[in-house]
Design a protein around this motif. Structure first.
Motif, mmCIF file in Angstrom:
data_model
loop_
_atom_site.group_PDB
_atom_site.id
_atom_site.type_symbol
_atom_site.label_atom_id
_atom_site.label_comp_id
_atom_site.label_asym_id
_atom_site.label_seq_id
_atom_site.Cartn_x
_atom_site.Cartn_y
_atom_site.Cartn_z
ATOM 1 N N UNK A 107 0.844 -1.187 0.000
ATOM 2 C CA UNK A 107 0.000 0.000 0.000
ATOM 3 C C UNK A 107 0.881 1.239 0.000
ATOM 4 N N UNK A 108 0.499 2.241 -0.774
ATOM 5 C CA UNK A 108 1.252 3.489 -0.789
ATOM 6 C C UNK A 108 0.666 4.425 0.265
ATOM 7 N N UNK A 109 1.525 5.040 1.054
ATOM 8 C CA UNK A 109 1.117 5.966 2.103
ATOM 9 C C UNK A 109 1.479 7.371 1.638
ATOM 10 N N UNK A 177 -3.499 3.760 0.269
ATOM 11 C CA UNK A 177 -4.303 3.147 -0.788
ATOM 12 C C UNK A 177 -3.458 2.233 -1.657
ATOM 13 N N UNK A 178 -4.136 1.476 -2.493
ATOM 14 C CA UNK A 178 -3.452 0.601 -3.438
ATOM 15 C C UNK A 178 -2.920 1.418 -4.605
ATOM 16 N N UNK A 242 -0.057 8.344 -9.992
ATOM 17 C CA UNK A 242 -1.101 7.373 -10.310
ATOM 18 C C UNK A 242 -2.000 7.099 -9.118
ATOM 19 N N UNK A 243 -1.444 7.167 -7.918
ATOM 20 C CA UNK A 243 -2.244 6.913 -6.719
ATOM 21 C C UNK A 243 -3.273 8.008 -6.478
ATOM 22 N N UNK A 244 -2.989 9.220 -6.952
ATOM 23 C CA UNK A 244 -3.911 10.340 -6.753
ATOM 24 C C UNK A 244 -5.018 10.390 -7.803
ATOM 25 N N UNK A 245 -4.813 9.721 -8.925
ATOM 26 C CA UNK A 245 -5.793 9.774 -10.011
ATOM 27 C C UNK A 245 -7.144 9.227 -9.561
ATOM 28 N N UNK A 259 -7.047 13.518 -12.400
ATOM 29 C CA UNK A 259 -7.084 12.436 -13.388
ATOM 30 C C UNK A 259 -5.756 12.386 -14.131
ATOM 31 N N UNK A 260 -5.638 11.390 -14.998
ATOM 32 C CA UNK A 260 -4.402 11.219 -15.759
ATOM 33 C C UNK A 260 -4.215 12.332 -16.781
#
Length: 310
Positions: A107-109, A177-178, A242-245, A259-260
């Motif tokens: 998971x990215x923090x 999140x993933x 990518x995690x924020x998209x 978004x991307x």
């Protein structure tokens, strides 16, 4: 005849269960079926011939062989169709169990304070469950934190619980999140740039930079001129981008959507518009003094914007 118990098993290799007999020494099929649903009879292995023998069944009543149940182990009989159904049900259950077992992922923090260490991260997330791995991403040259990290748990349930909430780590709210899956063969590199939609005119590049730095190192912020209600933010790490998209974030009291940002080499419309611009530029170059002035009207640098958002 006093009540006695006979030993019954679903298979010869399994541990038997004791089933009570009736006062006359018989055993009701319903008594067997109560413990072994679907049973239609009993059989046993003859000690002398080592062949399987069936137990006599009359109107739902099982009669002891040679008037004595003895110390034998009796095996349950099932109808062939019923047995097949039971095997299919067992197989289906096994598939469900297999599908139900899910492995945990890294998971990215996002939004880690610069001072947070890996031990701090482990201490915090260990309160949710067993932690397999923690990592704070750092700059290779300076060794300073990039503002994000990774964590992995032993149990999938723990992972789900952690994703479902925000986390206060060292005085700052962080999201866990993933990360988006790895890029496919058609997209060898994931973009480090995000598209920030629904921006307002009072948002400056410095304010956007300051806001997004809580998620990771920001390398560039671009707001087009004239203002078009969106901006681009580029991170040093593509995983942060990518995690924020797909997220909706609040900046200066306004909800913006992330978004991307389409890579230039994938934007076919961009190439088409460039071709059109070249044609117009060539057309106006035929007029005295036209090339510089008229072509400038068409060069609005919009070709770097993702057309899906314009």
């Amino acid at each position: 005849m006093s009540e006695l118990y006979i030993r019954v098993a679903e298979d010869e290799s399994e541990e038997p269960m004791e089933i009570p007999s009736e006062d006359d020494g018989t055993v009701l099929l319903s008594t067997v079926a109560a413990q072994f649903p679907g049973a239609c009879g009993l059989r046993y292995r003859n000690p002398e011939s080592q062949c399987m023998r069936g137990v006599r069944l009359v109107e739902g009543v099982l009669h002891a062989p040679e008037s004595d149940w003895g110390n034998l182990v009796y095996v349950v009989n099932y109808p062939k169709d019923n047995k097949r159904k039971m095997e299919e049900m067992d197989a289906a259950s096994a598939v469900k169990i297999k599908r139900g077992f899910q492995k945990t992922s890294d998971l990215i923090v996002l939004g880690l304070p610069w001072k947070t260490s890996e031990q701090d991260l482990k201490d915090y997330f260990s309160t949710f469950g067993e932690v397999i791995m923690v990592q704070v991403k750092r700059d290779a040259k300076t060794g300073n934190s990039k503002g994000f990290g990774f964590v992995r748990f032993t149990d999938y349930e723990t992972q789900t619980k952690v994703i479902a909430q925000r986390h206060m780590i060292d005085g700052r709210w962080c999201d866990c999140k993933l990360p988006n899956s790895k890029a496919g063969p058609d997209e060898p590199m994931r973009s480090r740039k995000i598209f920030v939609g629904r921006c307002t005119e009072d948002m400056t590049t410095d304010e956007l930079r300051q806001f997004f730095m809580q998620y990771g190192e920001v390398t560039d912020v671009f707001i087009p001129k004239p203002f078009r209600a969106f901006a681009f933010v580029t991170f040093a790490d593509d995983q942060v981008a990518q995690a924020l998209c797909g997220e909706d974030l609040i900046i200066k009291g306004v909800s913006v959507h992330i978004s991307n940002a389409e890579p230039k080499h994938n934007n076919s419309r961009q190439m088409m518009e460039r071709g059109r611009f070249g044609a117009v530029q060539q057309l106006f170059s035929n007029f005295p003094g036209g090339s510089a002035s008229w072509a400038a009207l068409f060069d609005r640098s919009q070709f770097q914007y993702p057309y899906s958002h314009v």
